[in-house]
Design a protein around this motif. Structure first.
Motif, short mmCIF file in Angstrom:
data_model
loop_
_atom_site.label_atom_id
_atom_site.label_comp_id
_atom_site.label_asym_id
_atom_site.label_seq_id
_atom_site.Cartn_x
_atom_site.Cartn_y
_atom_site.Cartn_z
N ALA A 1 3.81 -8.37 -12.39
CA ALA A 1 3.02 -7.12 -12.42
C ALA A 1 3.78 -5.98 -11.73
CB ALA A 1 1.68 -7.33 -11.76
N PHE B 1 -3.01 -4.40 -14.29
CA PHE B 1 -4.02 -3.78 -13.44
C PHE B 1 -5.01 -3.04 -14.32
CE2 PHE B 1 -0.21 -4.04 -10.74
CZ PHE B 1 -0.71 -4.87 -9.76
N TRP C 1 11.16 1.41 -17.34
CA TRP C 1 11.19 2.65 -16.54
C TRP C 1 12.52 3.37 -16.66
CZ3 TRP C 1 6.90 4.80 -15.30
CH2 TRP C 1 5.77 4.01 -15.13
N ARG D 1 10.52 3.47 0.30
CA ARG D 1 9.37 2.81 0.93
C ARG D 1 9.32 1.33 0.58
NH1 ARG D 1 4.66 6.00 2.58
NH2 ARG D 1 5.39 8.11 2.88
N MET E 1 -5.29 -10.70 -7.66
CA MET E 1 -4.75 -11.35 -8.86
C MET E 1 -3.77 -12.47 -8.49
SD MET E 1 -4.15 -7.99 -11.29
CE MET E 1 -2.67 -8.65 -12.01
N LYS F 1 0.79 -1.24 0.00
CA LYS F 1 0.00 0.00 0.00
C LYS F 1 0.82 1.30 0.00
CE LYS F 1 -3.46 1.93 2.81
NZ LYS F 1 -4.37 1.79 3.95
N PRO F 2 1.84 1.43 0.82
CA PRO F 2 2.58 2.72 0.81
C PRO F 2 3.26 3.02 -0.52
CG PRO F 2 3.14 1.42 2.75
CD PRO F 2 2.37 0.52 1.84
N VAL F 3 3.47 1.98 -1.32
CA VAL F 3 4.17 2.19 -2.60
C VAL F 3 3.17 2.32 -3.75
CG1 VAL F 3 5.88 1.26 -4.21
CG2 VAL F 3 6.18 0.94 -1.75
N VAL F 4 2.29 1.33 -3.88
CA VAL F 4 1.41 1.32 -5.06
C VAL F 4 0.00 1.83 -4.79
CG1 VAL F 4 2.68 -0.55 -6.17
CG2 VAL F 4 0.76 -1.11 -4.67
N GLY F 5 -0.32 2.11 -3.54
CA GLY F 5 -1.65 2.63 -3.22
C GLY F 5 -2.62 1.52 -2.85
N GLU F 6 -3.71 1.94 -2.25
CA GLU F 6 -4.68 0.99 -1.68
C GLU F 6 -5.35 0.10 -2.74
OE1 GLU F 6 -7.58 2.99 0.66
OE2 GLU F 6 -8.52 1.13 1.33
N PHE F 7 -5.80 0.73 -3.85
CA PHE F 7 -6.58 -0.03 -4.84
C PHE F 7 -5.70 -1.03 -5.58
CE2 PHE F 7 -9.14 4.12 -4.99
CZ PHE F 7 -9.89 3.73 -3.90
N VAL F 8 -4.51 -0.59 -5.95
CA VAL F 8 -3.61 -1.49 -6.67
C VAL F 8 -3.17 -2.62 -5.75
CG1 VAL F 8 -1.33 -1.69 -7.74
CG2 VAL F 8 -2.82 0.19 -8.38
N SER G 1 0.91 -3.61 -17.01
CA SER G 1 1.08 -4.20 -15.68
C SER G 1 -0.04 -5.19 -15.35
CB SER G 1 1.11 -3.09 -14.62
OG SER G 1 -0.16 -2.47 -14.54
N ALA H 1 -3.78 -6.33 -6.69
CA ALA H 1 -2.59 -7.18 -6.84
C ALA H 1 -2.73 -8.44 -5.99
CB ALA H 1 -1.35 -6.40 -6.42
N THR I 1 6.59 -4.66 -13.90
CA THR I 1 6.10 -3.77 -14.98
C THR I 1 5.68 -2.42 -14.43
OG1 THR I 1 5.23 -5.76 -16.01
CG2 THR I 1 4.56 -3.69 -16.99
N LEU I 2 5.08 -2.46 -13.25
CA LEU I 2 4.55 -1.21 -12.68
C LEU I 2 5.63 -0.34 -12.05
CD1 LEU I 2 1.77 0.19 -12.16
CD2 LEU I 2 1.80 -0.86 -9.92
N LEU I 3 6.66 -0.99 -11.47
CA LEU I 3 7.62 -0.23 -10.65
C LEU I 3 9.06 -0.31 -11.11
CD1 LEU I 3 6.27 -1.51 -7.24
CD2 LEU I 3 5.86 0.76 -8.19
N MET J 1 -4.90 4.32 -8.38
CA MET J 1 -4.03 3.56 -7.47
C MET J 1 -4.53 3.68 -6.03
SD MET J 1 -0.20 4.30 -8.73
CE MET J 1 0.49 3.36 -10.07
N GLY J 2 -5.20 4.78 -5.73
CA GLY J 2 -5.69 4.98 -4.37
C GLY J 2 -4.60 5.39 -3.40
N GLY J 3 -3.77 6.31 -3.84
CA GLY J 3 -2.69 6.80 -2.97
C GLY J 3 -1.38 6.08 -3.24
N GLY J 4 -0.45 6.21 -2.31
CA GLY J 4 0.84 5.55 -2.47
C GLY J 4 1.88 6.46 -3.09
N ALA J 5 3.14 6.04 -2.95
CA ALA J 5 4.26 6.88 -3.37
C ALA J 5 4.30 7.08 -4.89
CB ALA J 5 5.57 6.25 -2.90
#
Lengths: 94, 292
Positions: free
Chosen positions: A63, B143, B69, B277, A36, A22-29, B141, A33, A66-68, B208-212
């Motif tokens: 995933a 998502f 990236w 993080r 999935m 959560k602190p990196v990709v956010g709550e919804f992702v 990704s 994740a 790819t995202l990060l 994403m709903g927040g996050g870094a």
């Protein structure tokens, strides 16, 4: 995250993985994740346990890469794997 | 270590006092005073762009060579680097080191003043490419990132902006420089494309709903919005302030470019924070490694 009851262990596994993501990709992702990755290992977010951490981390890796990007994704994967070894997910400032 | 919150407060304070300083300087010192503040804003913006460029160069090295990236951040570093070259060229003109182009001027001056102006266009195209790759990475990704009808509603007026700019082209420069008008029409068109892509990226960040990671791209979107606004401001200020509009227009443009640069510095700080993080370290900080 130790617990006495089975349902508490399930809740803790999902929460512990979410706490890493959560602190990196956010709550919804983070939620998507976990959903999935759970499916990929033949479970649901409701039935995953800390003992699934290794498989879950492996399922999450593509995933997240790819995202990060690889280094950040690998750092997250390592922390999720560590959950299975009984280590803490680590407190992260919101 | 500088916390991002401290940085944001410093930027907001600068943004708040900037217009007051300009109004005071312009009121008491006339056009010369106003110009001095506009040039000061330009220098601050340029310094921030250099910091952002060094930071972006460091961020790109954080990724593996085969990471998409890494390409994105290489393009962003190149975008900021080429912009700095363009800004240095502008600095030589603003501070009188090189004369502005005039009819009958030698060819080198035409190339320096008029052709090299398109370095901004080159840098924007690099950023456009970076945004396309960013969107592709999000989509790949797995998502379910989606653009909503609301986003298209925001994009619609942007798409017609170049047409409006063409209709108001006499407002795009107050100095009668026809070459500048042509450049600004090109720039408005490219910046509108950038703005549309930023709306897509912003939507993904929201989803994403927040996050870094979301914070990084929100800062990038704000930077692009400030850049687009800097173009629009030229025509708007000219319409609102027919007298003394040149100095006011210059200040507003430089002020918004400074905000653009500040947002990029924040985006770099946030990007550094993503890695921090991910490894479980607390807090959002900017340390001495910003420059890579």
């Amino acid at each position: 995250v130790p617990s006495d009851s089975g349902s508490q262990a399930v809740l803790d596994a999902r929460t512990a993985v979410a706490r890493v993501l959560k602190p990196v990709v956010g709550e919804f992702v983070a939620k998507t994740a976990i959903s999935m990755a759970s499916k990929r290992i033949g479970k649901t977010p409701e039935t995953i346990e800390l003992s699934d951490a290794q498989d879950l981390a492996t399922a999450l890796r593509p995933a997240l890469r790819t995202l990060l990007g690889t280094p950040t994704a690998e750092a997250l994967v390592a922390r999720i794997r560590a959950l299975g070894d009984g280590e803490s997910a680590g407190e992260v400032t919101p | 270590m500088i916390r991002a919150k401290v940085l944001i407060r410093a930027f907001i304070a600068l943004a708040a006092i900037g217009p007051s300083v300009f109004l005071l300087a312009n009121g008491y010192g006339g056009d010369d005073g106003g110009n001095a503040v506009a040039n000061g804003a330009f220098v601050v913006g340029l310094l921030l762009e250099v910091v952002a460029f060094l930071g972006a160069s460091g961020v790109r090295r954080d990724f593996d060579p085969d990471d998409a990236w890494r390409t994105v951040w290489t393009l962003i570093a190149a975008f900021l680097g080429v912009r700095i070259l363009a800004e240095l060229r502008l600095a030589t003109l603003l501070f009188g080191l090189v004369p502005f182009h005039y009819e009958g001027a030698p060819t080198w001056l035409f190339v320096y003043v008029v052709v090299f102006r398109y370095l901004y266009t080159v840098s924007d195209l690099l950023f456009l490419w970076a945004l396309v790759l960013t969107i592709r990475s999000y989509k790949d990704s797995g998502f379910d990132f989606r653009v909503t009808p609301r986003d298209y509603a925001f994009m619609a007026p942007l798409v017609i902006a170049p047409v409006i700019a063409y209709e108001l082209r006499h407002m795009l420069t107050l100095t009668g420089d026809t070459y500048l008008t042509g450049y600004r029409l090109v720039a408005v068109t490219i910046n509108m494309a950038l703005a549309c892509l930023c709306i897509v990226v912003r939507r993904y960040a929201l989803q994403m709903g927040g996050g870094a990671v979301a914070r990084v791209w929100t800062a990038v979107v704000l930077a692009t919005a400030a850049r687009v606004a800097s173009f629009v401001s030229v025509a708007v200020v000219a319409q609102l302030l027919p007298t003394g509009a040149i100095v006011a227009s210059d200040f507003v443009e430089q002020y918004l470019i400074t905000i653009f640069a500040a947002c990029w510095v924040l985006a770099i700080v946030y990007q550094r924070d993503v890695r921090r993080r991910a490894s479980g370290a607390p807090g959002t900080t900017m340390d001495g490694s910003l420059g890579g």
